[in-house]
Design a protein around this motif. Structure first.
Motif, PDB file in Angstrom:
ATOM      1  N   ALA A 366      90.477 -36.412  36.379  1.00  0.00           N
ATOM      2  CA  ALA A 366      91.206 -37.317  35.733  1.00  0.00           C
ATOM      3  C   ALA A 366      92.689 -37.024  35.417  1.00  0.00           C
ATOM      4  CB  ALA A 366      90.392 -37.533  34.171  1.00  0.00           C
ATOM      5  N   GLN A 367      93.098 -35.932  35.315  1.00  0.00           N
ATOM      6  CA  GLN A 367      94.538 -35.653  35.229  1.00  0.00           C
ATOM      7  C   GLN A 367      95.337 -36.015  36.445  1.00  0.00           C
ATOM      8  OE1 GLN A 367      95.143 -31.318  34.736  1.00  0.00           O
ATOM      9  NE2 GLN A 367      96.888 -31.754  33.365  1.00  0.00           N
ATOM     10  N   VAL A 368      94.563 -35.850  37.663  1.00  0.00           N
ATOM     11  CA  VAL A 368      95.350 -35.932  38.866  1.00  0.00           C
ATOM     12  C   VAL A 368      95.573 -37.453  38.947  1.00  0.00           C
ATOM     13  CG1 VAL A 368      95.113 -35.824  41.528  1.00  0.00           C
ATOM     14  CG2 VAL A 368      94.874 -34.034  40.135  1.00  0.00           C
ATOM     15  N   ALA A 369      94.663 -38.261  38.694  1.00  0.00           N
ATOM     16  CA  ALA A 369      94.379 -39.772  38.832  1.00  0.00           C
ATOM     17  C   ALA A 369      95.450 -40.464  37.826  1.00  0.00           C
ATOM     18  CB  ALA A 369      93.252 -40.491  38.350  1.00  0.00           C
ATOM     19  N   THR A 370      95.525 -39.805  36.422  1.00  0.00           N
ATOM     20  CA  THR A 370      96.374 -40.209  35.551  1.00  0.00           C
ATOM     21  C   THR A 370      98.095 -40.148  36.122  1.00  0.00           C
ATOM     22  OG1 THR A 370      95.321 -39.746  33.930  1.00  0.00           O
ATOM     23  CG2 THR A 370      97.442 -40.087  33.352  1.00  0.00           C
ATOM     24  N   THR A 371      97.986 -39.156  36.839  1.00  0.00           N
ATOM     25  CA  THR A 371      99.444 -38.949  37.377  1.00  0.00           C
ATOM     26  C   THR A 371      99.931 -39.810  38.574  1.00  0.00           C
ATOM     27  OG1 THR A 371      99.319 -36.384  36.960  1.00  0.00           O
ATOM     28  CG2 THR A 371     101.112 -36.993  38.565  1.00  0.00           C
ATOM     29  N   PHE A 372      99.008 -39.969  39.351  1.00  0.00           N
ATOM     30  CA  PHE A 372      99.238 -41.284  40.290  1.00  0.00           C
ATOM     31  C   PHE A 372      99.577 -42.472  39.690  1.00  0.00           C
ATOM     32  CE2 PHE A 372      97.572 -38.012  43.316  1.00  0.00           C
ATOM     33  CZ  PHE A 372      97.922 -38.540  44.547  1.00  0.00           C
TER      34      PHE A 372
END
Length: 430
Positions: A366-372
């Motif tokens: 979720a953290q990675v997806a938010t960054t994208f």
């Protein structure tokens, strides 16, 4: 009617390519004369080491004074196969100053100083031909600047370096690592003792600059071409590519912007689908895919290097230039009327494959997806594998600007849960 007075040719350089040019000029002299309409005579060969034995070349023709050879007053055409910037540049200008048309195989010089060379040729009313500077024996330069002169080219994508294609092909087909594949390429003579120009993309970038100028009728220099080498491509990258139904190639990609107001030129490794024609180009072969408005998609394929293939391209130019001499005409020169700017890499739009080493715990995805999302890069697919507190995360994006992707990667590196960005690979040809 055949003219009896021969056209005299000065050969500047007599290495692998030059010696093949001299051999073919001798063994095919009658055919060349018939095709041109006059005999062609090798009038002098300029070299650095005159003591070296050169089979089939009359030692009386050999000289170390290339400038004197060009100034002697009876030379019609100079063939420059020295390579590098100097003395090749000075010698070509000397040739033009003395009424001599030039055939060159010098990609580095043309990429750096092509505009000035074309201007000098035009001012003197002479030819500058350079088919052999890009993709060896493959007829590419002349079809693009003559056969497609009435069309509009929007994109050129190709494999223009045989050494890197051999290495990547071996990594793909045998599972070899980069160094192992490079060692094999060196042993077979495909790679130089110092392979930097090939594996770091400098050779391909010079060719890309030349092709961009021809394709888009604008001036492009080597410095305008974005370049990445392929030394960091790994077996893991190939494994990921195979899972996506792709392979990896070092590509030169030249594109006209959607609004037609700029162009981009780049060289870098990329994943391409196995269904794309370039994916099947094996070993040290080259291939270039051209997309034009009226002609559609065209592919040029063949051996991209080597003495005999490159000499074939040189002699094709020699025939054309000699015919022009007899007709008291010149062929097409530089076409740079559009004067389109070459945009930076940040303006390129494509897809991306990013491999991350991350902590194997809840919330990381979720953290990675938010960054994208925060950087405007849309995710297409995600694959995650975890073991013993560590995980790998592979993200494939939708099309996005390279600048947006760069910003995303910078932000990912700052996350506590991201231990490293293992690989970033563009996805092309879909």
């Amino acid at each position: 009617m055949m003219r009896t007075r021969p056209l005299k040719v000065a050969l500047l350089g007599c290495g692998v390519v030059g010696s093949e040019v001299a051999r073919i000029m001798t063994t095919h002299a009658e055919d060349l004369a018939a095709r041109i309409g006059a005999p062609v005579e090798l009038a002098g060969v300029a070299v650095r080491r005159p003591s070296k034995v050169r089979e089939g070349i009359d030692p009386a023709l050999v000289t170390t004074d290339a400038t004197a050879l060009l100034k002697r007053g009876d030379i019609d055409v100079a063939i420059e196969v020295i390579g590098g910037i100097e003395p090749a540049r000075a010698l070509i200008h000397t040739a033009f100053e003395h009424g001599i048309s030039v055939v060159s195989a010098n990609k580095a010089l043309l990429a750096q100083d092509g505009a000035a060379l074309h201007a000098a040729a035009d001012a003197a009313g002479l030819d500058l031909y350079y088919e052999a500077a890009v993709a060896g024996a493959i007829p590419l330069v002349r079809p693009m600047r003559e056969s497609l002169a009435g069309d509009k080219i929007n994109r050129v994508m190709g494999i223009v370096n045989g050494t890197t294609n051999f290495i990547l092909d071996k990594m793909d087909s045998t599972g070899a690592g980069y160094q192992e594949a490079l060692d094999e390429a060196t042993a077979l003579g495909y790679a130089e003792a110092d392979p930097t120009a090939d594996v770091e993309g400098y050779d391909a970038a010079a060719k890309a600059a030349i092709l961009a100028g021809i394709a888009f009728h604008t001036r492009a220099r080597l410095d305008d071409v974005y370049r990445e080498g392929m030394t960091e491509v790994s077996a893991a990258d190939f494994a990921s590519a195979k899972r996506m139904g792709c392979t990896i190639k070092l590509l030169a990609i030249l594109e006209r912007a959607a609004d037609g107001q700029s162009v981009t030129a780049r060289v870098h490794p990329a994943m391409i689908p196995l269904s794309h024609p370039l994916a099947s180009v094996r070993e040290a072969y080259n291939a270039v895919f051209v997309e034009a408005e009226a002609a559609g998609r065209l592919m040029f394929y063949g051996p991209g290097a080597g003495g005999a293939p490159t000499a074939s391209a040189v002699l094709g130019d020699l025939v054309a230039v000699c015919r022009n001499k007899l007709a008291e005409a010149t062929g097409p020169g530089e076409s740079a009327y559009t004067q389109l700017p070459v945009s930076t890499m940040g303006d390129v739009v494509t897809r991306y494959h990013i491999s991350l080493d991350v902590a194997d715990k809840p919330g990381v995805l979720a953290q990675v997806a938010t960054t994208f999302a925060e950087h405007g890069v849309s995710i297409d697919t995600v694959r995650q594998q975890g073991k013993d507190g560590e995980a790998s995360l592979v993200v494939v994006t939708h099309r996005a600007h390279d600048a947006a992707l760069s910003g995303t990667v910078e932000a990912l590196r700052k996350l506590d849960t991201v231990r490293g960005v293992a690989s970033i690979m563009r996805v092309e040809g879909e």
